[in-house]
Design a protein around this motif. Sequence first.
Motif, mmCIF file in Angstrom:
data_model
loop_
_atom_site.group_PDB
_atom_site.id
_atom_site.type_symbol
_atom_site.label_atom_id
_atom_site.label_comp_id
_atom_site.label_asym_id
_atom_site.label_seq_id
_atom_site.Cartn_x
_atom_site.Cartn_y
_atom_site.Cartn_z
ATOM 1 N N VAL A 96 33.793 -3.948 12.531
ATOM 2 C CA VAL A 96 32.747 -3.838 13.552
ATOM 3 C C VAL A 96 32.008 -5.166 13.571
ATOM 4 N N THR A 97 31.950 -5.804 14.728
ATOM 5 C CA THR A 97 31.189 -7.041 14.849
ATOM 6 C C THR A 97 30.105 -6.855 15.908
ATOM 7 N N VAL A 98 28.950 -7.450 15.649
ATOM 8 C CA VAL A 98 27.830 -7.406 16.572
ATOM 9 C C VAL A 98 27.298 -8.818 16.728
ATOM 10 N N ASP A 99 27.138 -9.267 17.968
ATOM 11 C CA ASP A 99 26.622 -10.599 18.254
ATOM 12 C C ASP A 99 25.180 -10.498 18.737
ATOM 13 N N PHE A 100 24.295 -11.288 18.115
ATOM 14 C CA PHE A 100 22.882 -11.293 18.493
ATOM 15 C C PHE A 100 22.503 -12.652 19.070
ATOM 16 N N SER A 101 21.448 -12.646 19.864
ATOM 17 C CA SER A 101 21.042 -13.842 20.604
ATOM 18 C C SER A 101 20.199 -14.812 19.774
ATOM 19 N N GLY A 102 19.948 -14.513 18.506
ATOM 20 C CA GLY A 102 19.167 -15.397 17.653
ATOM 21 C C GLY A 102 19.781 -15.530 16.275
ATOM 22 N N THR A 103 19.142 -16.323 15.427
ATOM 23 C CA THR A 103 19.671 -16.587 14.087
ATOM 24 C C THR A 103 18.805 -15.911 13.021
ATOM 25 N N PHE A 104 19.409 -15.721 11.851
ATOM 26 C CA PHE A 104 18.760 -15.029 10.739
ATOM 27 C C PHE A 104 18.871 -15.860 9.470
ATOM 28 N N THR A 105 17.932 -15.635 8.564
ATOM 29 C CA THR A 105 18.080 -16.118 7.194
ATOM 30 C C THR A 105 18.733 -15.002 6.383
ATOM 31 N N GLU A 106 19.165 -15.349 5.189
ATOM 32 C CA GLU A 106 19.699 -14.325 4.275
ATOM 33 C C GLU A 106 18.657 -13.242 4.027
ATOM 34 N N GLU A 107 17.404 -13.640 3.872
ATOM 35 C CA GLU A 107 16.318 -12.678 3.646
ATOM 36 C C GLU A 107 16.155 -11.749 4.848
ATOM 37 N N THR A 140 24.045 -15.247 16.264
ATOM 38 C CA THR A 140 24.624 -14.814 14.987
ATOM 39 C C THR A 140 25.606 -13.676 15.224
ATOM 40 N N ARG A 141 26.762 -13.764 14.575
ATOM 41 C CA ARG A 141 27.717 -12.658 14.573
ATOM 42 C C ARG A 141 27.669 -11.972 13.215
ATOM 43 N N LEU A 142 27.389 -10.675 13.233
ATOM 44 C CA LEU A 142 27.360 -9.870 12.013
ATOM 45 C C LEU A 142 28.598 -8.985 11.961
ATOM 46 N N GLU A 143 29.145 -8.804 10.776
ATOM 47 C CA GLU A 143 30.191 -7.814 10.559
ATOM 48 C C GLU A 143 29.607 -6.732 9.664
ATOM 49 N N ILE A 165 24.923 1.824 5.575
ATOM 50 C CA ILE A 165 25.118 0.717 6.520
ATOM 51 C C ILE A 165 25.075 -0.581 5.719
ATOM 52 N N LYS A 166 26.157 -1.346 5.782
ATOM 53 C CA LYS A 166 26.244 -2.568 4.984
ATOM 54 C C LYS A 166 26.714 -3.732 5.843
ATOM 55 N N VAL A 167 25.909 -4.813 5.892
ATOM 56 C CA VAL A 167 26.327 -6.052 6.539
ATOM 57 C C VAL A 167 27.216 -6.801 5.550
ATOM 58 N N THR A 168 28.477 -6.960 5.897
ATOM 59 C CA THR A 168 29.425 -7.572 4.954
ATOM 60 C C THR A 168 29.597 -9.070 5.158
ATOM 61 N N SER A 169 29.211 -9.575 6.334
ATOM 62 C CA SER A 169 29.259 -11.019 6.548
ATOM 63 C C SER A 169 28.444 -11.368 7.788
ATOM 64 N N TYR A 170 28.030 -12.631 7.874
ATOM 65 C CA TYR A 170 27.367 -13.111 9.083
ATOM 66 C C TYR A 170 27.592 -14.601 9.207
ATOM 67 N N GLN A 171 27.605 -15.075 10.457
ATOM 68 C CA GLN A 171 27.853 -16.485 10.721
ATOM 69 C C GLN A 171 27.223 -16.885 12.048
ATOM 70 N N ASN A 172 26.904 -18.166 12.171
ATOM 71 C CA ASN A 172 26.401 -18.681 13.436
ATOM 72 C C ASN A 172 27.504 -18.576 14.483
ATOM 73 N N TYR A 173 27.121 -18.133 15.684
ATOM 74 C CA TYR A 173 28.136 -17.901 16.721
ATOM 75 C C TYR A 173 27.508 -18.085 18.097
ATOM 76 N N LYS A 174 27.971 -19.099 18.821
ATOM 77 C CA LYS A 174 27.527 -19.377 20.187
ATOM 78 C C LYS A 174 26.004 -19.425 20.303
#
Length: 403
Positions: A133-144, A227-230, A215-224
Amino acid sequence: MSTNTIKLYDEDSYLSDFSATVISCTAKQIDHQKPLYEVILSATAFFPEGGGQASDTGILNGIPVIDVQEKNEIIYHTLTAPLTEGEVINGSVNQTRRFDFMQQHTGEHILSGLVFKNFGYDNVGFHLGTDTVTVDFSGTFTEEDIRRIEELANDAVFHNIPVVAVYPDKVTLKSLNYRSKKELSGAIRIVTIKGVDTCACCAPHVKFTGEVGLIKVTSYQNYKGGTRLELQCGKRALTDYNKKEKNIQNISVTLSAKIYETDEAVKRLKDEKLSLEAKLTNLTIRLLNLKADSIPSGEEPYILFDYEIPDNQLRHFANLVKERRNGVVGIFIPSAKDSLIMETDEPLEYRYVMCAKAMDVRPMGAELNKSFLGRGGGSKEMVQGSITGRRTDIADFLKNFTF
């Protein structure tokens, strides 16, 4: 003319078995494959692909349903065999897959709603497949930020909040503040998780957030620019945890480290590896200098097939030898896949460097590549590349080559 398909999954997302009438069955040919059949039913519990979610699978009268699509309120089921128009059939949705998708999709709503509520970021992309499952958001996040949202999402699960799906009338709809990735028309289905999210959505959901499980976020990366979260929810999250736990246990045993100290053990191992690599490089350079010092001076071509020279030191060693010779120097080392074949005259793949003090070696390199299925190039003083051939044939070529 086909009528709109009654969407039984809208009425009961847990429904798996149902009966319906076959409105039409049309064969469709895909290239040279066996024909498939497109079936329209009076009603269906099969959710069609849409909104980033794959379709349901299952059977109709025992025939596999391999795809489900919707167009203009009509739902098309793709089958591997035909059904008879007008007959009443029995259908069965793969409920394991359906419930898994419900867990993932409701979990995504919880996460996306909380991201919007806390950060104001829109969900601009969503994909729900059988593995990820991937979700793309319009902003960026820190690890926190990620861990904070993850904790809030699981709090929403623990509170077992009702998940309510309704088609509000136009007046009520205008008064609602709901999320939607695109402009919608016609009847709009609104899924509400009180205090967490209100979103337009056509997909089946669980009745209570507690059914989502973890619910567990297993990875995230900058995308367009965002941020894209898995993420993994429910049983998928448990499966993911079990795999990672097994891996970390194996690493713990291998490194003789406590399970919560494996990261420090790996860092120590990496530092030791870097130290040993530095020592090995120094020893290799000393060995190559000694090897080069043992080579006699001369005018004739010097050809060496060697299994001890590392690939990253090939140019360095060739230069060392060139300083001791007035003729062409050709150094050949076997490729990685042939490196264990110590002495053979069978055709092997070789990496090579050829150089000379006072002549242009490029013509020789070009002919060498042409004769031994090679590739490469370089400057007047040095050429390098790879070829495939027998040692004796390569040596004879170099000895007999005339400029």
